[in-house]
Design an enzyme around this catalytic site. Sequence first.
Site, PDB file in Angstrom:
ATOM      1  N   GLY A 196       0.860  -1.352  -0.061  1.00  0.00           N
ATOM      2  CA  GLY A 196       0.107  -0.118  -0.140  1.00  0.00           C
ATOM      3  C   GLY A 196       0.774   1.353  -0.001  1.00  0.00           C
ATOM      4  CB  THR A 197       3.735   2.147  -1.222  1.00  0.00           C
ATOM      5  OG1 THR A 197       3.864   1.318   0.050  1.00  0.00           O
ATOM      6  CG2 THR A 197       4.856   3.226  -1.077  1.00  0.00           C
TER       7      THR A 197
END
Length: 544
Positions: A366-367
């Site tokens: 999640g970036t």
Amino acid sequence: MPRPAPRLPTPRAMLVAPQPEAVEAGTATLAAGGNAIDAVLATALMQGVVDPLMSGIGGLGVLHVFDPATGRHAVIDGLSTCPAACTPDMWERKFLGECADGYGYMLEGGVNELGHGAVTTPGILRVFETAHAEFGSMPWEKLFAPAIARARGGWMIRPHVYAMMTMDESRYGRLSYAKKLNLTPDGAALYCQADGTPKRPGAVVVNTALAASLEAIAAGGPDVFYKGALAQKIVADMQAHGGLLSAADLAGFKVRREAPLEITYRGRRIVLPAPPAGGIVVAEALRVLEGFDLVAMGHNSPAYIATLAEAMKRALVDKERHIGDPDFASAPVDRLLSDAHAQSAAARIRSGEKVSMIEGALEPAGTTTIGAVDAQGMVVSLTHTLGVPSGVIPPGTGFMLNGAMNWYDPRPGRPSSIAPGKRRFSSMTPTLVFEGDTPVMTLGAPGGAWIGVAILQVLVNVLDFGMSMQQAVMAPRFSATTDVIDISNRIPYATEAAVQALGYETRRNFHSFPFAAPHGITLWDGVLEGGADPQRDGYVGVVS
């Protein structure tokens, strides 16, 4: 007939990011006279609005910038820290095991991943503040205007956002993202349908509370978040739900100005963020690979895949054994990047030795990332994240807080164990490449533990094989973050069979563009060429 002559104007500035709304915000900032830092900050603020499980003002990140006009070169580290209330053994008895894919730790009740106990001290707004004060040119408040307008006016759920909202990682020992969206009343109202399932693609999200929070920070600066009205809301919510984060944690957070790592590869300077950011993994793998003629092997040939996989695994093993927060334990960086270490590793690879991955946690994916180059030649790469989203939206604020306690080993005495004020290793690797003193590339990627894998392959694609940036980020990738080599579905079955014949287990991924999502810009001879990985819905924004 001859090919038609190009008719597009030559770009004088460029920005690349994984979200279309974010690219629009950054490109408009460049067109309005902002420099690369201004554009990256406007883009990042928009990303927090339209990709709310990937990033936001409750998150963390690392920014890398070079300004040729002044010669200033900075890595600004805003990696989050464990709250002061943490103790090394506080979750030791809750430990159930490592997640099945190696990405994080399973604890009773998921307390390190979901809810108020999962939140670390956010650092990203202090990164923005520091970068703007030293390098920015536009007024601070103007950088917020596009994100405020989109939060208040609404944005449409895109395919990749929906994929994140519906991701269920229970088979690995982690929680579903739908559970996180429903954790708070604010999250359920913003992102879920009446039955609790995530809103569908095409649904419009209006977040007036986030617009108000951004307006407050635009007017009053980051102290509103760290010491002022927003800090009070965050702390009150933490106290009401047994969270670890305190007012003192927020008020005391400071970014780090770290000296970057630098190596030479094929005659170019590769400049990367130092530990606890992820540059050490890419740097060590490149040092090993310089001992091989990769072009003679052939791109994505069985021998090439095996060689890169072994270099990746060795760098990741060394990371897990040695790299943590340098404030808590020194790391043998010079030895890991030495000629002797690289040559020894290369010799073992040539002999056919296969290294086995030791246990260790890697981050989920999640970036998000941004790269920019302005008309004056300033180059910037930013990677920022929520770690894993905690699901916590303090009432009335509109933003989700990070869940980066998931990154810490609940067993004491390890490089990544829990400790007050400690930063955890992060794979985020915003990268710049130079020929002499001239920047020729900016590169970054979202994708958790796959970030180093992707950055490494794109660098080799460009610097060894001469690909354009778009070709380099679209070329089929593979990953070796475990003993299994994961391969893209665009790598031929015959190649996969030949890799298996070399003694490797493989796993075919059904995605066309898996293993992180690199985005970058090259500046060969001053000509800008960008590349956006197709899986994340973004594109290359150009100012002519």
